[in-house]
Scaffold this active site. Structure first.
Site, PDB file in Angstrom:
ATOM      1  N   LYS A  48      93.735  26.391   1.660  1.00 28.45           N
ATOM      2  CA  LYS A  48      94.052  27.738   2.194  1.00 28.45           C
ATOM      3  C   LYS A  48      95.563  27.011   3.715  1.00 28.45           C
ATOM      4  O   LYS A  48      96.373  26.747   3.872  1.00 28.45           O
ATOM      5  CB  LYS A  48      93.517  28.820   3.380  1.00 28.45           C
ATOM      6  CG  LYS A  48      93.314  29.021   2.233  1.00 28.45           C
ATOM      7  CD  LYS A  48      92.046  30.482   2.529  1.00 28.45           C
ATOM      8  CE  LYS A  48      91.155  31.038   1.363  1.00 28.45           C
ATOM      9  NZ  LYS A  48      90.429  32.438   1.398  1.00 28.45           N
ATOM     10  N   GLN A  92      86.841  33.625   6.687  1.00 27.93           N
ATOM     11  CA  GLN A  92      86.030  32.891   5.555  1.00 27.93           C
ATOM     12  C   GLN A  92      84.722  33.687   5.253  1.00 27.93           C
ATOM     13  O   GLN A  92      84.526  33.570   5.662  1.00 27.93           O
ATOM     14  CB  GLN A  92      85.973  31.013   5.199  1.00 27.93           C
ATOM     15  CG  GLN A  92      85.603  30.796   3.319  1.00 27.93           C
ATOM     16  CD  GLN A  92      87.167  31.060   2.757  1.00 27.93           C
ATOM     17  OE1 GLN A  92      87.860  31.878   3.272  1.00 27.93           O
ATOM     18  NE2 GLN A  92      86.926  32.020   1.403  1.00 27.93           N
ATOM     19  N   ASP A 115      93.514  39.454   4.902  1.00 27.31           N
ATOM     20  CA  ASP A 115      92.774  39.723   3.446  1.00 27.31           C
ATOM     21  C   ASP A 115      92.893  40.582   2.978  1.00 27.31           C
ATOM     22  O   ASP A 115      92.029  40.971   2.303  1.00 27.31           O
ATOM     23  CB  ASP A 115      91.216  38.892   3.456  1.00 27.31           C
ATOM     24  CG  ASP A 115      91.209  37.949   3.745  1.00 27.31           C
ATOM     25  OD1 ASP A 115      91.735  37.043   1.899  1.00 27.31           O
ATOM     26  OD2 ASP A 115      90.295  37.263   4.456  1.00 27.31           O
TER      27      ASP A 115
HETATM   28  N1  GUN Z   1      85.292  34.568  -0.264  1.00 26.22           N
HETATM   29  C1  GUN Z   1      85.908  34.801  -1.520  1.00 26.22           C
HETATM   30  N2  GUN Z   1      87.380  35.073  -1.371  1.00 26.22           N
HETATM   31  C2  GUN Z   1      87.602  35.070  -0.146  1.00 26.22           C
HETATM   32  C3  GUN Z   1      88.543  35.660   0.184  1.00 26.22           C
HETATM   33  O1  GUN Z   1      89.830  35.872  -0.813  1.00 26.22           O
HETATM   34  N3  GUN Z   1      88.779  35.635   1.440  1.00 26.22           N
HETATM   35  C4  GUN Z   1      88.214  35.094   2.496  1.00 26.22           C
HETATM   36  N4  GUN Z   1      88.235  35.664   3.646  1.00 26.22           N
HETATM   37  N5  GUN Z   1      86.818  35.250   2.355  1.00 26.22           N
HETATM   38  C5  GUN Z   1      86.670  35.012   0.687  1.00 26.22           C
END
Ligand code: GUN
Length: 278
Positions: A48, A92, A115
């Site tokens: 990211k 996350q 998100d």
């Molecule tokens: N954990 C698994 N997929 C995701 C996601 O798309 N965003 C976040 N923040 N955590 C995750």
């Protein structure tokens, strides 16, 4: 069978975002919060941050130790909610067991919730009034669109009912006029239901779960799974070797849905900046 190249589609989305940010000379910041030492999460967070760099978005990483308390995390989110350099906040998941994920997600300002996990944004997705797109499902829609497949009127089956993928995935397909079925661990006749699908999306988290007898000839197969097989190799939910010759289009793992999730996150971060500048 045609392989859907998620890396290429994702690179094109990121390039469009990079150009727009450069042309408009936008200053955009994304806070990336990671708690604990989960190795997979570390890789996702690094990817990211890399995508931010490509797009011209400033990333601010907050890597907190495993023993961080929920109160400390909420305090950080409060600070980030009030930090004008930060347009988007990403925490996350998964968080360590002693921290209540729902509480934390609910604390992120809906205007910075890139998100789209906060209840306000989930509700907006339900009624088709999007501020932010749910990243993985939106990435899947881009991949389906890239194949030129008509979605309206088609039978779409989503395996998995998580808040992150399955449920919002079904909504996006529904908004494009598909007939949508969500399958899960209690579904009776799973094989028969899946074999009806013109578009099959699997988000289960088990290697080899989707076998060739579950796939309709000529279907579009999208694999959201991210698993390790017995040899420790990264793989999706779909038994790729046996399914690939039966379907019309299929996403590989890695290099399918994964890169798209991150591209959509960049799109949401740009959107956050624009919404906050109105
Ligand atoms: N954990 C698994 N997929 C995701 C996601 O798309 N965003 C976040 N923040 N955590 C995750």
């Amino acid at each position: 069978m045609t392989l859907i190249d998620g890396k290429a589609v994702s690179a094109a989305v990121k390039e469009r975002i990079r150009k727009e940010i450069e042309e408009k000379n936008l200053e955009i910041g994304l806070a990336v919060v990671i708690v604990g030492n989960d190795q997979a999460s570390r890789v996702y967070v690094n990817n990211k941050k890399k995508a931010c760099e490509i797009c011209g978005i400033k990333s601010y990483e907050y890597a907190l130790p495993e023993e961080t308390t929920e109160y400390q995390l909420l305090k950080l989110i409060d600070d980030l909610n009030n930090d004008s350099r930060v347009n988007g906040i990403l925490v996350q998941l998964p968080l360590p067991g002693h921290i209540n994920e729902k509480e934390v997600i609910g604390y992120i300002s809906p205007e910075k919730d890139v998100d789209a996990f906060n209840a306000v944004n989930v509700g907006k997705i339900m009624i088709g009034n999007y501020s932010f797109l749910p990243c993985t499902p939106a990435g899947v829609m881009e991949l389906i669109h890239s194949t030129g497949t008509e979605i309206s009127g088609k039978e779409c089956v989503v395996i998995g009912r998580s808040n992150i993928v399955g449920k919002p995935m079904a909504m996006l397909l529904l908004h494009e006029n598909a007939t949508v079925t969500i399958c899960h661990s209690k579904t009776a006749n799973l094989k028969e239901v899946c074999a009806r699908a013109d578009i099959l999306v699997s988000a289960v988290g088990r290697a080899g779960f989707v076998t060739a007898d579950m796939v309709k000839a000529g279907a579009v197969v999208i694999d959201v799974g991210m698993n390790r097989n017995a040899e420790g190799k990264l793989c999706g939910d779909v038994d790729f070797e046996n399914v690939k010759d039966k379907c019309s289009f299929i996403t590989p793992v890695p290099g399918g849905v994964g890169p798209m999730t991150i591209a959509m996150l960049m799109e949401n971060t740009l959107r956050a900046k624009k919404l906050q500048s109105l």
